[in-house]
Motif scaffolding. Sequence first.
Motif, PDB file in Angstrom:
ATOM      1  N   MET A   1      22.452 -19.976 -10.299  1.00 52.89           N
ATOM      2  CA  MET A   1      21.083 -19.502 -10.322  1.00 52.89           C
ATOM      3  C   MET A   1      20.736 -18.677  -9.078  1.00 52.89           C
ATOM      4  O   MET A   1      19.879 -17.818  -9.124  1.00 52.89           O
ATOM      5  N   VAL A   2      21.395 -18.903  -7.920  1.00 56.70           N
ATOM      6  CA  VAL A   2      21.100 -18.176  -6.688  1.00 56.70           C
ATOM      7  C   VAL A   2      21.861 -16.856  -6.682  1.00 56.70           C
ATOM      8  O   VAL A   2      23.063 -16.818  -6.881  1.00 56.70           O
ATOM      9  N   THR A   3      21.138 -15.752  -6.447  1.00 53.13           N
ATOM     10  CA  THR A   3      21.740 -14.425  -6.398  1.00 53.13           C
ATOM     11  C   THR A   3      21.299 -13.720  -5.126  1.00 53.13           C
ATOM     12  O   THR A   3      20.561 -14.288  -4.314  1.00 53.13           O
ATOM     13  N   LYS A   4      21.727 -12.446  -4.970  1.00 50.47           N
ATOM     14  CA  LYS A   4      21.321 -11.676  -3.796  1.00 50.47           C
ATOM     15  C   LYS A   4      19.812 -11.501  -3.720  1.00 50.47           C
ATOM     16  O   LYS A   4      19.263 -11.344  -2.644  1.00 50.47           O
ATOM     17  N   LYS A   5      19.139 -11.524  -4.866  1.00 50.77           N
ATOM     18  CA  LYS A   5      17.678 -11.392  -4.829  1.00 50.77           C
ATOM     19  C   LYS A   5      17.044 -12.621  -4.187  1.00 50.77           C
ATOM     20  O   LYS A   5      15.861 -12.634  -3.899  1.00 50.77           O
ATOM     21  N   HIS A   6      17.852 -13.647  -3.945  1.00 50.31           N
ATOM     22  CA  HIS A   6      17.370 -14.871  -3.312  1.00 50.31           C
ATOM     23  C   HIS A   6      17.703 -14.912  -1.818  1.00 50.31           C
ATOM     24  O   HIS A   6      17.830 -15.998  -1.245  1.00 50.31           O
ATOM     25  N   LEU A   7      17.805 -13.747  -1.202  1.00 44.35           N
ATOM     26  CA  LEU A   7      18.045 -13.649   0.228  1.00 44.35           C
ATOM     27  C   LEU A   7      17.017 -14.491   0.980  1.00 44.35           C
ATOM     28  O   LEU A   7      15.824 -14.452   0.645  1.00 44.35           O
ATOM     29  N   ASN A   8      17.454 -15.261   1.957  1.00 43.92           N
ATOM     30  CA  ASN A   8      16.609 -16.135   2.773  1.00 43.92           C
ATOM     31  C   ASN A   8      16.118 -17.375   2.032  1.00 43.92           C
ATOM     32  O   ASN A   8      15.213 -18.060   2.500  1.00 43.92           O
ATOM     33  N   ILE A   9      16.673 -17.665   0.865  1.00 42.35           N
ATOM     34  CA  ILE A   9      16.259 -18.838   0.092  1.00 42.35           C
ATOM     35  C   ILE A   9      17.478 -19.722  -0.173  1.00 42.35           C
ATOM     36  O   ILE A   9      18.514 -19.227  -0.605  1.00 42.35           O
ATOM     37  N   GLN A  10      17.341 -21.017   0.106  1.00 40.16           N
ATOM     38  CA  GLN A  10      18.428 -21.968  -0.119  1.00 40.16           C
ATOM     39  C   GLN A  10      17.932 -23.113  -1.000  1.00 40.16           C
ATOM     40  O   GLN A  10      16.755 -23.463  -0.978  1.00 40.16           O
ATOM     41  N   ARG A  11      18.862 -23.700  -1.713  1.00 44.42           N
ATOM     42  CA  ARG A  11      18.554 -24.851  -2.572  1.00 44.42           C
ATOM     43  C   ARG A  11      18.957 -26.134  -1.871  1.00 44.42           C
ATOM     44  O   ARG A  11      20.046 -26.216  -1.286  1.00 44.42           O
ATOM     45  N   ILE A  12      18.094 -27.144  -1.936  1.00 46.63           N
ATOM     46  CA  ILE A  12      18.412 -28.468  -1.414  1.00 46.63           C
ATOM     47  C   ILE A  12      18.251 -29.468  -2.558  1.00 46.63           C
ATOM     48  O   ILE A  12      17.190 -29.560  -3.173  1.00 46.63           O
ATOM     49  N   ASP A  13      19.334 -30.189  -2.837  1.00 52.06           N
ATOM     50  CA  ASP A  13      19.319 -31.272  -3.823  1.00 52.06           C
ATOM     51  C   ASP A  13      19.981 -32.473  -3.171  1.00 52.06           C
ATOM     52  O   ASP A  13      21.200 -32.537  -3.066  1.00 52.06           O
ATOM     53  N   THR A  14      19.176 -33.413  -2.699  1.00 50.07           N
ATOM     54  CA  THR A  14      19.681 -34.606  -2.035  1.00 50.07           C
ATOM     55  C   THR A  14      19.197 -35.827  -2.804  1.00 50.07           C
ATOM     56  O   THR A  14      18.000 -36.145  -2.803  1.00 50.07           O
ATOM     57  N   GLU A  15      20.121 -36.503  -3.469  1.00 49.31           N
ATOM     58  CA  GLU A  15      19.769 -37.664  -4.292  1.00 49.31           C
ATOM     59  C   GLU A  15      19.325 -38.858  -3.454  1.00 49.31           C
ATOM     60  O   GLU A  15      18.449 -39.610  -3.872  1.00 49.31           O
ATOM     61  N   THR A  16      19.908 -39.036  -2.258  1.00 48.62           N
ATOM     62  CA  THR A  16      19.601 -40.223  -1.457  1.00 48.62           C
ATOM     63  C   THR A  16      18.125 -40.339  -1.105  1.00 48.62           C
ATOM     64  O   THR A  16      17.589 -41.437  -1.031  1.00 48.62           O
ATOM     65  N   ASN A  17      17.455 -39.206  -0.868  1.00 47.00           N
ATOM     66  CA  ASN A  17      16.023 -39.274  -0.571  1.00 47.00           C
ATOM     67  C   ASN A  17      15.189 -38.492  -1.590  1.00 47.00           C
ATOM     68  O   ASN A  17      14.045 -38.149  -1.334  1.00 47.00           O
ATOM     69  N   SER A  18      15.793 -38.214  -2.747  1.00 50.74           N
ATOM     70  CA  SER A  18      15.121 -37.531  -3.867  1.00 50.74           C
ATOM     71  C   SER A  18      14.467 -36.212  -3.461  1.00 50.74           C
ATOM     72  O   SER A  18      13.338 -35.919  -3.835  1.00 50.74           O
ATOM     73  N   THR A  19      15.185 -35.426  -2.673  1.00 49.57           N
ATOM     74  CA  THR A  19      14.695 -34.107  -2.275  1.00 49.57           C
ATOM     75  C   THR A  19      15.314 -33.063  -3.185  1.00 49.57           C
ATOM     76  O   THR A  19      16.538 -32.901  -3.218  1.00 49.57           O
ATOM     77  N   HIS A  20      14.465 -32.349  -3.920  1.00 53.21           N
ATOM     78  CA  HIS A  20      14.904 -31.280  -4.806  1.00 53.21           C
ATOM     79  C   HIS A  20      13.939 -30.127  -4.595  1.00 53.21           C
ATOM     80  O   HIS A  20      12.787 -30.169  -5.066  1.00 53.21           O
ATOM     81  N   CYS A  21      14.392 -29.117  -3.860  1.00 55.40           N
ATOM     82  CA  CYS A  21      13.490 -28.023  -3.517  1.00 55.40           C
ATOM     83  C   CYS A  21      14.246 -26.763  -3.128  1.00 55.40           C
ATOM     84  O   CYS A  21      15.464 -26.772  -2.934  1.00 55.40           O
TER      85      CYS A  21
END
Length: 147
Positions: A1-21
């Motif tokens: 889903m992440v492409t060059k148009k997503h410059l400066n944007i990162q995905r965080i998916d951490t199950e241990t503390n339920s962080t999805h952003c």
Amino acid sequence: MVTKKHLNIQRIDTETNSTHCWVVVVQRRSKIYRKMFSDGVYGGKRKALQNAIIWRDKIIAKYPPLSKKQYITIKRKNNKSGVPGVCRFQKHGRWHWVTSWATGVGKSKQLAFSSDEYGEEKAFKKACAARRKAVKQVSGVFLPNSG
């Protein structure tokens, strides 16, 4: 889903503390603009990404990146000559005034003027003149690691 148009944007998916952003990080000069876009708050992964892109674009519009010309004319803290991109350098036991500049991704050009051949002041002036000429030819937007 992440492409060059997503410059400066990162995905965080951490199950241990339920962080999805999505996290947007934009640095301009010495200031960092950072914002998190949670899937839960924005109604899902896609909507969070859409909002992240909108916010990133607003920040970049408000604080555009430096031009390459602006970037290469910044006087650094360790500059001792008083002229960005010009320094005194010893090569093969002889002193030179040297100027250098980026010409592309991972490429640079350098010119050296011998203090023995021209004298200290004239070698320095020649290096400064070569630097000014090179800076005039530089164009485009500065992006770190892009040359």
